[in-house]
Design a protein around this motif. Sequence first.
Motif, PDB file in Angstrom:
ATOM      1  N   ILE A  35      20.391   1.163 -39.419  1.00 17.05           N
ATOM      2  CA  ILE A  35      20.360  -0.257 -39.784  1.00 17.05           C
ATOM      3  C   ILE A  35      20.022  -1.116 -38.573  1.00 17.05           C
ATOM      4  CG2 ILE A  35      21.763  -2.193 -40.573  1.00 17.05           C
ATOM      5  CD1 ILE A  35      23.378  -0.122 -42.236  1.00 17.05           C
ATOM      6  N   VAL A  36      20.752  -0.901 -37.478  1.00 17.14           N
ATOM      7  CA  VAL A  36      20.603  -1.779 -36.307  1.00 17.14           C
ATOM      8  C   VAL A  36      19.267  -1.578 -35.612  1.00 17.14           C
ATOM      9  CG1 VAL A  36      21.528  -2.352 -34.033  1.00 17.14           C
ATOM     10  CG2 VAL A  36      23.083  -1.929 -35.936  1.00 17.14           C
ATOM     11  N   SER A  37      18.926  -0.327 -35.303  1.00 11.95           N
ATOM     12  CA  SER A  37      17.731  -0.091 -34.486  1.00 11.95           C
ATOM     13  C   SER A  37      16.450  -0.472 -35.213  1.00 11.95           C
ATOM     14  CB  SER A  37      17.679   1.373 -34.036  1.00 11.95           C
ATOM     15  OG  SER A  37      17.640   2.242 -35.146  1.00 11.95           O
ATOM     16  N   VAL A  38      16.326  -0.096 -36.479  1.00  9.66           N
ATOM     17  CA  VAL A  38      15.117  -0.442 -37.220  1.00  9.66           C
ATOM     18  C   VAL A  38      15.064  -1.945 -37.482  1.00  9.66           C
ATOM     19  CG1 VAL A  38      13.864  -0.116 -39.388  1.00  9.66           C
ATOM     20  CG2 VAL A  38      14.892   1.840 -38.225  1.00  9.66           C
ATOM     21  N   ALA A  39      16.211  -2.549 -37.800  1.00  4.55           N
ATOM     22  CA  ALA A  39      16.235  -3.993 -38.009  1.00  4.55           C
ATOM     23  C   ALA A  39      15.818  -4.732 -36.743  1.00  4.55           C
ATOM     24  CB  ALA A  39      17.628  -4.438 -38.443  1.00  4.55           C
ATOM     25  N   ALA A  40      16.304  -4.277 -35.592  1.00  6.39           N
ATOM     26  CA  ALA A  40      15.943  -4.928 -34.332  1.00  6.39           C
ATOM     27  C   ALA A  40      14.442  -4.840 -34.084  1.00  6.39           C
ATOM     28  CB  ALA A  40      16.714  -4.287 -33.180  1.00  6.39           C
ATOM     29  N   ALA A  58       5.503  -0.691 -37.056  1.00  2.98           N
ATOM     30  CA  ALA A  58       6.594  -0.570 -36.090  1.00  2.98           C
ATOM     31  C   ALA A  58       7.870  -0.063 -36.756  1.00  2.98           C
ATOM     32  CB  ALA A  58       6.853  -1.921 -35.419  1.00  2.98           C
ATOM     33  N   GLY A  59       8.151  -0.565 -37.968  1.00  3.57           N
ATOM     34  CA  GLY A  59       9.349  -0.124 -38.678  1.00  3.57           C
ATOM     35  C   GLY A  59       9.292   1.344 -39.048  1.00  3.57           C
ATOM     36  N   ALA A  60       8.119   1.799 -39.520  1.00  8.88           N
ATOM     37  CA  ALA A  60       7.971   3.206 -39.888  1.00  8.88           C
ATOM     38  C   ALA A  60       8.122   4.111 -38.671  1.00  8.88           C
ATOM     39  CB  ALA A  60       6.618   3.431 -40.549  1.00  8.88           C
ATOM     40  N   SER A 167      17.948   2.846 -42.586  1.00 11.16           N
ATOM     41  CA  SER A 167      16.720   2.157 -42.190  1.00 11.16           C
ATOM     42  C   SER A 167      16.017   1.494 -43.369  1.00 11.16           C
ATOM     43  CB  SER A 167      15.753   3.150 -41.535  1.00 11.16           C
ATOM     44  OG  SER A 167      16.327   3.744 -40.396  1.00 11.16           O
ATOM     45  N   ILE A 168      16.234   2.020 -44.571  1.00 11.60           N
ATOM     46  CA  ILE A 168      15.556   1.480 -45.746  1.00 11.60           C
ATOM     47  C   ILE A 168      15.932   0.015 -45.972  1.00 11.60           C
ATOM     48  CG2 ILE A 168      15.398   1.650 -48.263  1.00 11.60           C
ATOM     49  CD1 ILE A 168      15.676   4.675 -47.959  1.00 11.60           C
ATOM     50  N   LEU A 169      17.188  -0.329 -45.693  1.00 13.54           N
ATOM     51  CA  LEU A 169      17.659  -1.702 -45.928  1.00 13.54           C
ATOM     52  C   LEU A 169      16.873  -2.735 -45.109  1.00 13.54           C
ATOM     53  CD1 LEU A 169      19.716  -3.713 -47.164  1.00 13.54           C
ATOM     54  CD2 LEU A 169      21.127  -3.271 -45.148  1.00 13.54           C
ATOM     55  N   PRO A 170      16.819  -2.625 -43.778  1.00 11.18           N
ATOM     56  CA  PRO A 170      16.043  -3.622 -43.031  1.00 11.18           C
ATOM     57  C   PRO A 170      14.545  -3.586 -43.343  1.00 11.18           C
ATOM     58  CG  PRO A 170      16.773  -1.860 -41.571  1.00 11.18           C
ATOM     59  CD  PRO A 170      17.496  -1.691 -42.867  1.00 11.18           C
ATOM     60  N   MET A 171      14.016  -2.412 -43.662  1.00  7.75           N
ATOM     61  CA  MET A 171      12.597  -2.334 -44.026  1.00  7.75           C
ATOM     62  C   MET A 171      12.339  -3.128 -45.309  1.00  7.75           C
ATOM     63  SD  MET A 171      10.745  -0.540 -41.869  1.00  7.75           S
ATOM     64  CE  MET A 171       9.374   0.189 -42.784  1.00  7.75           C
ATOM     65  N   ALA A 172      13.192  -2.948 -46.294  1.00  4.81           N
ATOM     66  CA  ALA A 172      13.028  -3.682 -47.554  1.00  4.81           C
ATOM     67  C   ALA A 172      13.256  -5.179 -47.354  1.00  4.81           C
ATOM     68  CB  ALA A 172      13.995  -3.142 -48.602  1.00  4.81           C
ATOM     69  N   ALA A 173      14.253  -5.526 -46.551  1.00 13.05           N
ATOM     70  CA  ALA A 173      14.592  -6.931 -46.337  1.00 13.05           C
ATOM     71  C   ALA A 173      13.486  -7.682 -45.611  1.00 13.05           C
ATOM     72  CB  ALA A 173      15.899  -7.039 -45.557  1.00 13.05           C
ATOM     73  N   ILE A 174      12.756  -7.005 -44.739  1.00 11.05           N
ATOM     74  CA  ILE A 174      11.715  -7.679 -43.966  1.00 11.05           C
ATOM     75  C   ILE A 174      10.378  -7.697 -44.692  1.00 11.05           C
ATOM     76  CG2 ILE A 174      10.756  -5.735 -42.679  1.00 11.05           C
ATOM     77  CD1 ILE A 174      11.781  -9.101 -41.132  1.00 11.05           C
ATOM     78  N   LEU A 175      10.159  -6.761 -45.609  1.00  8.99           N
ATOM     79  CA  LEU A 175       8.850  -6.633 -46.255  1.00  8.99           C
ATOM     80  C   LEU A 175       8.774  -7.298 -47.626  1.00  8.99           C
ATOM     81  CD1 LEU A 175       8.008  -2.904 -45.389  1.00  8.99           C
ATOM     82  CD2 LEU A 175       7.056  -4.967 -44.322  1.00  8.99           C
ATOM     83  N   PRO A 177      10.599 -10.106 -49.128  1.00 11.78           N
ATOM     84  CA  PRO A 177      10.630 -11.560 -49.348  1.00 11.78           C
ATOM     85  C   PRO A 177       9.351 -12.244 -48.875  1.00 11.78           C
ATOM     86  CG  PRO A 177      12.579 -10.784 -48.157  1.00 11.78           C
ATOM     87  CD  PRO A 177      11.564  -9.696 -48.118  1.00 11.78           C
ATOM     88  N   PRO A 178       9.164 -13.502 -49.248  1.00  4.98           N
ATOM     89  CA  PRO A 178       8.050 -14.291 -48.703  1.00  4.98           C
ATOM     90  C   PRO A 178       8.179 -14.419 -47.190  1.00  4.98           C
ATOM     91  CG  PRO A 178       9.018 -15.369 -50.618  1.00  4.98           C
ATOM     92  CD  PRO A 178       9.921 -14.234 -50.260  1.00  4.98           C
ATOM     93  N   ALA A 179       7.088 -14.720 -46.528  1.00  3.18           N
ATOM     94  CA  ALA A 179       7.059 -14.741 -45.064  1.00  3.18           C
ATOM     95  C   ALA A 179       8.145 -15.626 -44.471  1.00  3.18           C
ATOM     96  CB  ALA A 179       5.674 -15.199 -44.589  1.00  3.18           C
ATOM     97  N   ALA A 180       8.382 -16.793 -45.058  1.00  5.05           N
ATOM     98  CA  ALA A 180       9.358 -17.726 -44.486  1.00  5.05           C
ATOM     99  C   ALA A 180      10.790 -17.220 -44.588  1.00  5.05           C
ATOM    100  CB  ALA A 180       9.243 -19.079 -45.193  1.00  5.05           C
ATOM    101  N   TRP A 181      11.034 -16.293 -45.505  1.00  7.24           N
ATOM    102  CA  TRP A 181      12.396 -15.808 -45.732  1.00  7.24           C
ATOM    103  C   TRP A 181      12.655 -14.421 -45.148  1.00  7.24           C
ATOM    104  CZ3 TRP A 181      16.258 -18.751 -47.548  1.00  7.24           C
ATOM    105  CH2 TRP A 181      15.914 -19.946 -48.181  1.00  7.24           C
ATOM    106  N   ARG A 182      11.674 -13.814 -44.545  1.00  9.32           N
ATOM    107  CA  ARG A 182      11.825 -12.433 -44.081  1.00  9.32           C
ATOM    108  C   ARG A 182      12.946 -12.272 -43.057  1.00  9.32           C
ATOM    109  NH1 ARG A 182       5.363 -11.418 -43.278  1.00  9.32           N
ATOM    110  NH2 ARG A 182       4.865 -11.143 -45.487  1.00  9.32           N
ATOM    111  N   VAL A 183      12.883 -13.043 -42.005  1.00 11.89           N
ATOM    112  CA  VAL A 183      13.872 -12.895 -40.934  1.00 11.89           C
ATOM    113  C   VAL A 183      15.270 -13.312 -41.395  1.00 11.89           C
ATOM    114  CG1 VAL A 183      14.554 -13.651 -38.625  1.00 11.89           C
ATOM    115  CG2 VAL A 183      12.164 -13.065 -39.093  1.00 11.89           C
ATOM    116  N   PRO A 184      15.452 -14.479 -42.043  1.00  8.28           N
ATOM    117  CA  PRO A 184      16.803 -14.825 -42.521  1.00  8.28           C
ATOM    118  C   PRO A 184      17.387 -13.792 -43.489  1.00  8.28           C
ATOM    119  CG  PRO A 184      15.378 -16.741 -42.587  1.00  8.28           C
ATOM    120  CD  PRO A 184      14.494 -15.574 -42.291  1.00  8.28           C
ATOM    121  N   THR A 185      16.542 -13.299 -44.401  1.00  5.06           N
ATOM    122  CA  THR A 185      17.017 -12.285 -45.356  1.00  5.06           C
ATOM    123  C   THR A 185      17.453 -11.016 -44.635  1.00  5.06           C
ATOM    124  OG1 THR A 185      15.535 -13.125 -47.077  1.00  5.06           O
ATOM    125  CG2 THR A 185      16.375 -10.889 -47.352  1.00  5.06           C
TER     126      THR A 185
END
Length: 240
Positions: A35-40, A58-60, A167-175, A177-185
């Motif tokens: 979770i942490v490393s891939v999200a970072a 980069a995430g993959a 790792s699936i969680l941060p990958m899904a969360a960043i990919l 949502p819409p661009a403006a919501w990727r990082v907050p999500t």
Amino acid sequence: MSGPAKATHNEPHQGGLAERLNWLRAGVLGANDGIVSVAAVVVGVAGATSDVSPVLTAGAAALIGGAISMALGEYVSVSSQRDTQRALIAKERRELWETPEEELDELAGLYRDKGLSDATAHQVAQELTAHDALAAHLDAELQITERGVVSPWNAAFASGLAFVIGSILPMAAILLPPAAWRVPTTFVAVLLALAITGAVAARIGGSSPARAMIRTVIGGALALAATFAVGTLLDTSGVV
């Protein structure tokens, strides 16, 4: 007068508890690291560009490399632990063969130290020795069993698989949502997930869930904030 004693089949008295706790611990730690490393990584790249392709690449790469690294590290670590346990078992077996009387006295002494009288300690030691001398000494002296020797393969598999799942969680969360919501999500999803893994890890270790949750959430928030700041700085400075 109290009633008859009830069976406690659900209590973890049977062998193999150490092995189960070992792979469970490896799984929780692997998920937390995934979770942490891939999200970072993905948050850092998202801070530098709004393009999805670099974030996905980069995430993959972080997912695959991290899973292999976690599994390999866990295998090496647990292999050392297993080798130590096997060496201790072999040493105890040799001592029982070479000096059985001294080992019997030692076992009785251990039970005396636990509060038994001298006569009772000797009787317990003799009966346990007659039943299974090696098992009695491993339990009283080393708190291990022959069946409880940890498996590095199980730990490596649990750690690597858990890393991928985490790792699936941060990958899904960043990919997704819409661009403006990727990082907050991603921030929200990751911090909630870290709170859960922190609580689970605390339960396994028998410590305070609240304290573990706070530690993991703060650590994860700092990691995400740092990588996002670096990515944003690289973008605004024109480096990337």
